[in-house]
Write a protein that holds these residues in place. Structure first.
Motif, short mmCIF file in Angstrom:
data_model
loop_
_atom_site.label_atom_id
_atom_site.label_comp_id
_atom_site.label_asym_id
_atom_site.label_seq_id
_atom_site.Cartn_x
_atom_site.Cartn_y
_atom_site.Cartn_z
N GLN A 147 0.83 -1.21 0.00
CA GLN A 147 0.00 0.00 0.00
C GLN A 147 0.86 1.26 0.00
O GLN A 147 0.61 2.19 -0.75
CB GLN A 147 -0.95 0.03 1.20
N THR A 148 1.88 1.28 0.83
CA THR A 148 2.70 2.50 0.89
C THR A 148 3.53 2.67 -0.38
O THR A 148 3.80 3.80 -0.78
CB THR A 148 3.58 2.51 2.15
N GLU A 149 3.92 1.56 -1.03
CA GLU A 149 4.61 1.67 -2.32
C GLU A 149 3.69 2.33 -3.35
O GLU A 149 4.12 3.15 -4.14
CB GLU A 149 5.06 0.30 -2.82
N LEU A 150 2.41 1.95 -3.33
CA LEU A 150 1.45 2.56 -4.25
C LEU A 150 1.33 4.06 -4.00
O LEU A 150 1.10 4.84 -4.91
CB LEU A 150 0.07 1.91 -4.10
N ASP A 151 1.51 4.47 -2.74
CA ASP A 151 1.44 5.88 -2.38
C ASP A 151 2.77 6.61 -2.62
O ASP A 151 2.88 7.79 -2.31
CB ASP A 151 1.05 6.03 -0.90
N GLY A 152 3.78 5.88 -3.13
CA GLY A 152 5.08 6.49 -3.43
C GLY A 152 5.95 6.72 -2.21
O GLY A 152 6.85 7.56 -2.23
N ILE A 153 5.72 5.98 -1.15
CA ILE A 153 6.49 6.14 0.08
C ILE A 153 7.73 5.24 0.02
O ILE A 153 7.62 4.04 -0.23
CB ILE A 153 5.63 5.80 1.31
N LEU A 170 14.74 7.77 3.39
CA LEU A 170 13.50 7.03 3.64
C LEU A 170 12.41 7.99 4.10
O LEU A 170 12.68 8.99 4.76
CB LEU A 170 13.72 5.96 4.72
N ASP A 171 11.18 7.67 3.74
CA ASP A 171 10.02 8.42 4.21
C ASP A 171 9.42 7.76 5.45
O ASP A 171 8.78 8.42 6.26
CB ASP A 171 8.93 8.45 3.13
N ARG A 172 9.62 6.44 5.56
CA ARG A 172 8.98 5.68 6.62
C ARG A 172 9.85 4.50 7.01
O ARG A 172 10.44 3.84 6.16
CB ARG A 172 7.63 5.18 6.11
#
Length: 186
Positions: free
Chosen positions: A99-105, A141-143
């Motif tokens: 999910q976070t990859e889809l959000d570009g994180i 990193l963002d997260r």
């Protein structure tokens, strides 16, 4: 992949000479109690070789899969543990990672193993805090995600002290999930 220091620790990429310590940790029932169980000696040696190869690949500009650092006490020069940043999508983290990859994180999962003698002295928090700084500042990193066994109260305390946000939406049995994002960091 770089080395970095804290007040009490040198955190450096895993080296070939760390194999004995690494394998002792990964085959130790007490150390591995909260990680799914100890490995056989053969499996620990294979894991060590995979870790070295992944570090070499990342250091030479290749794909990052799992980065592994040795944690060394500055006062003694003795290795006391290891920690990782994993970029892999695995069964336990697939919902979050996808999910976070889809959000570009841009994200990774953190992990740490300390020798029994080094636990309970604040060194785990010190090492993880330094890795968080490195992840955000050097790897952009963002997260940073963390998963731990619910009964591992030491991990729960460390992540809480580092301001990780507990996320109760994880549907994994006996597992807690928390994360730290750049905007919650510092």
């Amino acid at each position: 992949m770089h080395s970095f220091t804290t007040e009490h620790l040198l955190i450096r990429p895993l080296l070939a000479e760390d194999q004995t310590f690494f394998c002792q940790q990964y085959t130790n029932e007490k150390v591995m109690d909260n990680t799914g169980g100890a490995l056989s000696q053969i499996d620990a040696e294979k894991q060590f070789q995979r870790s070295l190869k992944a570090n070499e690949r990342a250091s030479s500009g290749g794909k990052k899969s799992v980065l592994t650092w040795a944690i060394v006490r500055l006062s003694t020069g003795i290795i006391i543990g290891s920690q990782t940043l994993s970029f892999l999508i695995l069964p336990h983290n697939s919902d979050v990672m996808k999910q976070t990859e889809l959000d570009g994180i841009v994200q990774a999962e953190v992990g740490i193993l300390l020798s029994i003698e080094s636990q309970g002295k604040g060194l785990g928090k010190e090492a993880l805090a330094a890795l968080v700084v490195y992840g955000f500042n050097s790897l952009s990193l963002d997260r940073i995600n963390a998963y731990y066994v619910k009964s591992n109260l030491a991990c729960a305390r460390i992540f809480a002290r580092l301001n990780f946000i507990h996320d109760s939406s994880s549907r994994l049995k006996n597992t807690e999930y928390c994360y730290l994002q750049t905007e919650n960091y510092g």
